[in-house]
Write a protein that holds these residues in place. Structure first.
Motif, PDB file in Angstrom:
ATOM      1  N   ALA A 197     -53.806 -26.592  68.038  1.00  0.00           N
ATOM      2  CA  ALA A 197     -52.509 -26.159  67.516  1.00  0.00           C
ATOM      3  C   ALA A 197     -52.586 -24.809  66.809  1.00  0.00           C
ATOM      4  CB  ALA A 197     -51.946 -27.205  66.560  1.00  0.00           C
ATOM      5  N   ALA A 198     -53.759 -24.483  66.250  1.00  0.00           N
ATOM      6  CA  ALA A 198     -53.903 -23.233  65.494  1.00  0.00           C
ATOM      7  C   ALA A 198     -54.397 -22.075  66.348  1.00  0.00           C
ATOM      8  CB  ALA A 198     -54.854 -23.442  64.322  1.00  0.00           C
ATOM      9  N   LEU A 199     -54.599 -22.307  67.646  1.00  0.00           N
ATOM     10  CA  LEU A 199     -55.080 -21.224  68.500  1.00  0.00           C
ATOM     11  C   LEU A 199     -54.024 -20.133  68.616  1.00  0.00           C
ATOM     12  CD1 LEU A 199     -56.812 -23.219  71.390  1.00  0.00           C
ATOM     13  CD2 LEU A 199     -57.910 -21.924  69.546  1.00  0.00           C
ATOM     14  N   TRP A 200     -54.482 -18.910  68.674  1.00  0.00           N
ATOM     15  CA  TRP A 200     -53.572 -17.769  68.777  1.00  0.00           C
ATOM     16  C   TRP A 200     -52.700 -17.891  70.027  1.00  0.00           C
ATOM     17  CZ3 TRP A 200     -52.157 -13.981  65.589  1.00  0.00           C
ATOM     18  CH2 TRP A 200     -51.480 -12.886  66.114  1.00  0.00           C
ATOM     19  N   ASP A 201     -51.391 -17.699  69.843  1.00  0.00           N
ATOM     20  CA  ASP A 201     -50.441 -17.664  70.957  1.00  0.00           C
ATOM     21  C   ASP A 201     -50.329 -18.995  71.699  1.00  0.00           C
ATOM     22  OD1 ASP A 201     -48.672 -15.633  71.509  1.00  0.00           O
ATOM     23  OD2 ASP A 201     -49.663 -15.032  73.358  1.00  0.00           O
ATOM     24  N   HIS A 202     -50.584 -20.111  71.011  1.00  0.00           N
ATOM     25  CA  HIS A 202     -50.521 -21.416  71.673  1.00  0.00           C
ATOM     26  C   HIS A 202     -49.080 -21.696  72.103  1.00  0.00           C
ATOM     27  CE1 HIS A 202     -50.673 -25.685  72.427  1.00  0.00           C
ATOM     28  NE2 HIS A 202     -52.005 -25.663  72.310  1.00  0.00           N
ATOM     29  N   PRO A 203     -48.819 -21.936  73.385  1.00  0.00           N
ATOM     30  CA  PRO A 203     -47.432 -22.117  73.862  1.00  0.00           C
ATOM     31  C   PRO A 203     -46.717 -23.282  73.181  1.00  0.00           C
ATOM     32  CG  PRO A 203     -48.936 -21.805  75.705  1.00  0.00           C
ATOM     33  CD  PRO A 203     -49.788 -21.974  74.489  1.00  0.00           C
ATOM     34  N   GLY A 204     -47.424 -24.402  73.003  1.00  0.00           N
ATOM     35  CA  GLY A 204     -46.788 -25.554  72.378  1.00  0.00           C
ATOM     36  C   GLY A 204     -46.432 -25.305  70.926  1.00  0.00           C
ATOM     37  N   ALA A 205     -47.343 -24.666  70.184  1.00  0.00           N
ATOM     38  CA  ALA A 205     -47.077 -24.361  68.780  1.00  0.00           C
ATOM     39  C   ALA A 205     -45.908 -23.395  68.646  1.00  0.00           C
ATOM     40  CB  ALA A 205     -48.329 -23.786  68.124  1.00  0.00           C
ATOM     41  N   LYS A 206     -45.833 -22.432  69.540  1.00  0.00           N
ATOM     42  CA  LYS A 206     -44.717 -21.471  69.504  1.00  0.00           C
ATOM     43  C   LYS A 206     -43.396 -22.168  69.824  1.00  0.00           C
ATOM     44  CE  LYS A 206     -46.169 -18.174  72.264  1.00  0.00           C
ATOM     45  NZ  LYS A 206     -46.186 -16.849  72.913  1.00  0.00           N
ATOM     46  N   LEU A 212     -44.958 -23.073  46.602  1.00  0.00           N
ATOM     47  CA  LEU A 212     -45.581 -21.786  46.274  1.00  0.00           C
ATOM     48  C   LEU A 212     -46.689 -21.403  47.236  1.00  0.00           C
ATOM     49  CD1 LEU A 212     -45.817 -22.237  42.403  1.00  0.00           C
ATOM     50  CD2 LEU A 212     -44.323 -20.635  43.613  1.00  0.00           C
ATOM     51  N   VAL A 213     -47.508 -22.377  47.611  1.00  0.00           N
ATOM     52  CA  VAL A 213     -48.635 -22.093  48.505  1.00  0.00           C
ATOM     53  C   VAL A 213     -48.695 -23.164  49.595  1.00  0.00           C
ATOM     54  CG1 VAL A 213     -51.119 -21.703  48.705  1.00  0.00           C
ATOM     55  CG2 VAL A 213     -49.931 -21.045  46.605  1.00  0.00           C
ATOM     56  N   PRO A 214     -48.277 -22.856  50.812  1.00  0.00           N
ATOM     57  CA  PRO A 214     -48.499 -23.794  51.911  1.00  0.00           C
ATOM     58  C   PRO A 214     -50.004 -24.064  52.054  1.00  0.00           C
ATOM     59  CG  PRO A 214     -46.959 -22.077  52.558  1.00  0.00           C
ATOM     60  CD  PRO A 214     -47.551 -21.654  51.249  1.00  0.00           C
ATOM     61  N   THR A 215     -50.337 -25.311  52.308  1.00  0.00           N
ATOM     62  CA  THR A 215     -51.735 -25.734  52.306  1.00  0.00           C
ATOM     63  C   THR A 215     -52.379 -25.592  53.679  1.00  0.00           C
ATOM     64  OG1 THR A 215     -51.222 -27.328  50.553  1.00  0.00           O
ATOM     65  CG2 THR A 215     -53.273 -27.667  51.769  1.00  0.00           C
ATOM     66  N   HIS A 216     -53.464 -24.842  53.734  1.00  0.00           N
ATOM     67  CA  HIS A 216     -54.314 -24.753  54.925  1.00  0.00           C
ATOM     68  C   HIS A 216     -53.472 -24.429  56.170  1.00  0.00           C
ATOM     69  CE1 HIS A 216     -58.159 -25.089  56.810  1.00  0.00           C
ATOM     70  NE2 HIS A 216     -57.841 -26.154  57.537  1.00  0.00           N
ATOM     71  N   GLY A 217     -53.399 -25.335  57.147  1.00  0.00           N
ATOM     72  CA  GLY A 217     -52.695 -25.053  58.395  1.00  0.00           C
ATOM     73  C   GLY A 217     -51.205 -24.854  58.230  1.00  0.00           C
ATOM     74  N   GLU A 218     -50.646 -25.304  57.097  1.00  0.00           N
ATOM     75  CA  GLU A 218     -49.212 -25.115  56.866  1.00  0.00           C
ATOM     76  C   GLU A 218     -48.837 -23.640  56.822  1.00  0.00           C
ATOM     77  OE1 GLU A 218     -48.671 -29.133  54.076  1.00  0.00           O
ATOM     78  OE2 GLU A 218     -48.438 -27.134  53.217  1.00  0.00           O
ATOM     79  N   TRP A 238     -48.634 -31.911  63.783  1.00  0.00           N
ATOM     80  CA  TRP A 238     -49.483 -31.281  64.800  1.00  0.00           C
ATOM     81  C   TRP A 238     -50.427 -30.242  64.201  1.00  0.00           C
ATOM     82  CZ3 TRP A 238     -44.192 -30.898  64.473  1.00  0.00           C
ATOM     83  CH2 TRP A 238     -43.668 -29.650  64.129  1.00  0.00           C
ATOM     84  N   LEU A 239     -50.065 -29.685  63.054  1.00  0.00           N
ATOM     85  CA  LEU A 239     -50.938 -28.679  62.432  1.00  0.00           C
ATOM     86  C   LEU A 239     -52.276 -29.282  62.033  1.00  0.00           C
ATOM     87  CD1 LEU A 239     -48.325 -26.914  60.141  1.00  0.00           C
ATOM     88  CD2 LEU A 239     -49.190 -26.108  62.328  1.00  0.00           C
ATOM     89  N   ASP A 240     -52.262 -30.552  61.604  1.00  0.00           N
ATOM     90  CA  ASP A 240     -53.485 -31.221  61.175  1.00  0.00           C
ATOM     91  C   ASP A 240     -54.123 -32.043  62.290  1.00  0.00           C
ATOM     92  OD1 ASP A 240     -53.202 -30.304  58.551  1.00  0.00           O
ATOM     93  OD2 ASP A 240     -51.959 -32.008  57.983  1.00  0.00           O
ATOM     94  N   GLU A 241     -53.305 -32.534  63.208  1.00  0.00           N
ATOM     95  CA  GLU A 241     -53.785 -33.569  64.119  1.00  0.00           C
ATOM     96  C   GLU A 241     -53.967 -33.136  65.569  1.00  0.00           C
ATOM     97  OE1 GLU A 241     -54.654 -36.344  62.858  1.00  0.00           O
ATOM     98  OE2 GLU A 241     -53.683 -36.331  60.896  1.00  0.00           O
ATOM     99  N   VAL A 282     -44.385 -27.805  77.070  1.00  0.00           N
ATOM    100  CA  VAL A 282     -45.608 -27.343  76.400  1.00  0.00           C
ATOM    101  C   VAL A 282     -45.726 -27.960  75.003  1.00  0.00           C
ATOM    102  CG1 VAL A 282     -45.890 -25.209  77.711  1.00  0.00           C
ATOM    103  CG2 VAL A 282     -44.409 -25.222  75.683  1.00  0.00           C
ATOM    104  N   ALA A 283     -44.587 -28.176  74.341  1.00  0.00           N
ATOM    105  CA  ALA A 283     -44.624 -28.830  73.033  1.00  0.00           C
ATOM    106  C   ALA A 283     -45.034 -30.291  73.189  1.00  0.00           C
ATOM    107  CB  ALA A 283     -43.276 -28.728  72.341  1.00  0.00           C
ATOM    108  N   ARG A 284     -44.504 -30.945  74.211  1.00  0.00           N
ATOM    109  CA  ARG A 284     -44.877 -32.345  74.462  1.00  0.00           C
ATOM    110  C   ARG A 284     -46.372 -32.471  74.723  1.00  0.00           C
ATOM    111  NH1 ARG A 284     -43.453 -37.354  75.800  1.00  0.00           N
ATOM    112  NH2 ARG A 284     -41.303 -37.009  75.211  1.00  0.00           N
ATOM    113  N   GLU A 285     -46.929 -31.577  75.497  1.00  0.00           N
ATOM    114  CA  GLU A 285     -48.365 -31.627  75.780  1.00  0.00           C
ATOM    115  C   GLU A 285     -49.185 -31.520  74.499  1.00  0.00           C
ATOM    116  OE1 GLU A 285     -49.119 -28.540  78.580  1.00  0.00           O
ATOM    117  OE2 GLU A 285     -48.047 -29.540  80.226  1.00  0.00           O
ATOM    118  N   LEU A 286     -48.737 -30.660  73.583  1.00  0.00           N
ATOM    119  CA  LEU A 286     -49.448 -30.504  72.317  1.00  0.00           C
ATOM    120  C   LEU A 286     -49.371 -31.786  71.495  1.00  0.00           C
ATOM    121  CD1 LEU A 286     -50.933 -28.685  70.243  1.00  0.00           C
ATOM    122  CD2 LEU A 286     -48.685 -27.992  69.401  1.00  0.00           C
TER     123      LEU A 286
END
Length: 316
Positions: A60-69, A132-138, A53-56, A235-239
């Motif tokens: 998903a990257a919006l601040w305080d997104h209920p599904g991402a949380k 060592l370094v999570p990539t981008h949205g990770e 979901w981070l890439d697709e 909310v996770a399902r919707e995301l």
């Protein structure tokens, strides 16, 4: 050992449900060792599944997104921890068979998640390898690993190490691992697309080692089914439902020799690749290229690797 039988398991994880994922991993790894494999490799975060979901997923990257949380909470609840009893069947299989099993997982350390490639070794503690370094949205879900988990396993046939995904484009990380003298390297990816295959084969040439580039197979429906297995969240399902397309991780795993040639290659579905590695190829390849030895210039370039664990807070 002059030859080494290996297996690369390209399979679909069971997203979010780590306990069920461990059961599947044990079943697949057992089949591989029963076929004679002494090294068994799985892809990045097989236990828990790659967080697609981070890439697709739009938003998903919006601040305080209920599904991402909600998904982050589930991942914290499901993640493996140090001395996790759920992992014992993998250790027991390694102990009983004498095989090494490398598998990716979401790991919880205190209240943070790490991307960890776990290496189960016969008669020895599990070897951690935290990204060592999570990539981008990770970076929205994983903390950064430190130098304390940069290491290799020493077997009777040679040394085995691993890097995770875009760590293969970190030149100094590659140089550090080459200094450790890997004979077999596991390159853990979510899927082995063309650029990942190029990086894996380049690593084989540069490090003069065999590379098992392990990817996953994962579909949108797998994510939704995994969410239901762990109790669901509207909310996770919707995301997850907002993700376009169906097939998201497409395998493409391969095994490369020290001269970059591809020994075995998978398609887009679930399958296990088998190969017998001629370990003499490692030493023979070093005749004209040893990036940590005769093809290095330590008088010009110097690398310092800090292998201290960084807890952040010291209690004295």
């Amino acid at each position: 050992m002059s030859t080494l039988p290996v297996a690369l398991v390209q399979a679909a994880p069971i997203p979010l449900d780590v306990s069920a994922g461990i059961e599947k991993a044990v079943r697949l790894a057992r089949a591989a060792v029963e076929s004679g494999a002494k090294v068994v490799a799985f892809g990045e975060t097989f236990l828990g599944g790659y967080p697609l979901w981070l890439d697709e997923a739009p938003g998903a990257a919006l601040w305080d997104h209920p599904g991402a949380k909600a998904l982050h909470r589930i991942m914290l609840e499901q993640a493996v921890v140090a001395n996790d009893a759920r992992l014992l069947p993998l250790q027991e299989l390694a102990d009983a068979s004498g095989a090494i099993i490398s598998i990716g997982a979401h790991e919880r350390v205190r209240r943070s998640l790490f991307n960890n490639q776990l290496t189960f070794r016969p008669g020895l503690p599990v070897l951690n390898r935290r990204k060592l370094v999570p990539t981008h949205g990770e970076r929205l879900i994983w903390a950064r690993g430190d130098g304390s988990t940069l290491g290799v396993h020493e077997a009777e046939w040679g040394r085995l190490g691993t890097l995770i995904c875009w760590e293969h484009w970190m030149p100094l990380a590659r140089a550090a691992m080459h200094n450790l003298g890997e004979d077999v390297h596991i390159a853990a990816w979510p899927t082995v697309r063309e650029s990942h295959a190029i990086a894996s084969r380049h690593y084989a040439m540069e490090g003069r080692c065999f590379v098992l580039a392990a990817g996953l197979v994962q579909k949108k429906d797998d994510l939704l089914a995994g969410l239901e297995r762990v109790g669901g969240s509207e909310v996770a399902r919707e995301l997850l439902e907002a993700i376009p397309g169906e097939v998201l991780n497409k395998g493409g795993s391969l095994i490369a020799a020290p001269d970059t040639r591809v020994i075995a290659e998978a398609g887009e579905g679930e399958e296990t690749l088998f190969a017998t590695l001629d370990m003499a190829e490692v030493a023979e390849g070093l005749a004209n290229l040893d990036t940590d030895g005769h093809y290095a210039r330590p008088d010009v370039f110097e690398l310092t690797v800090d292998t201290r664990a960084k807890a952040g807070v010291m209690w004295r």
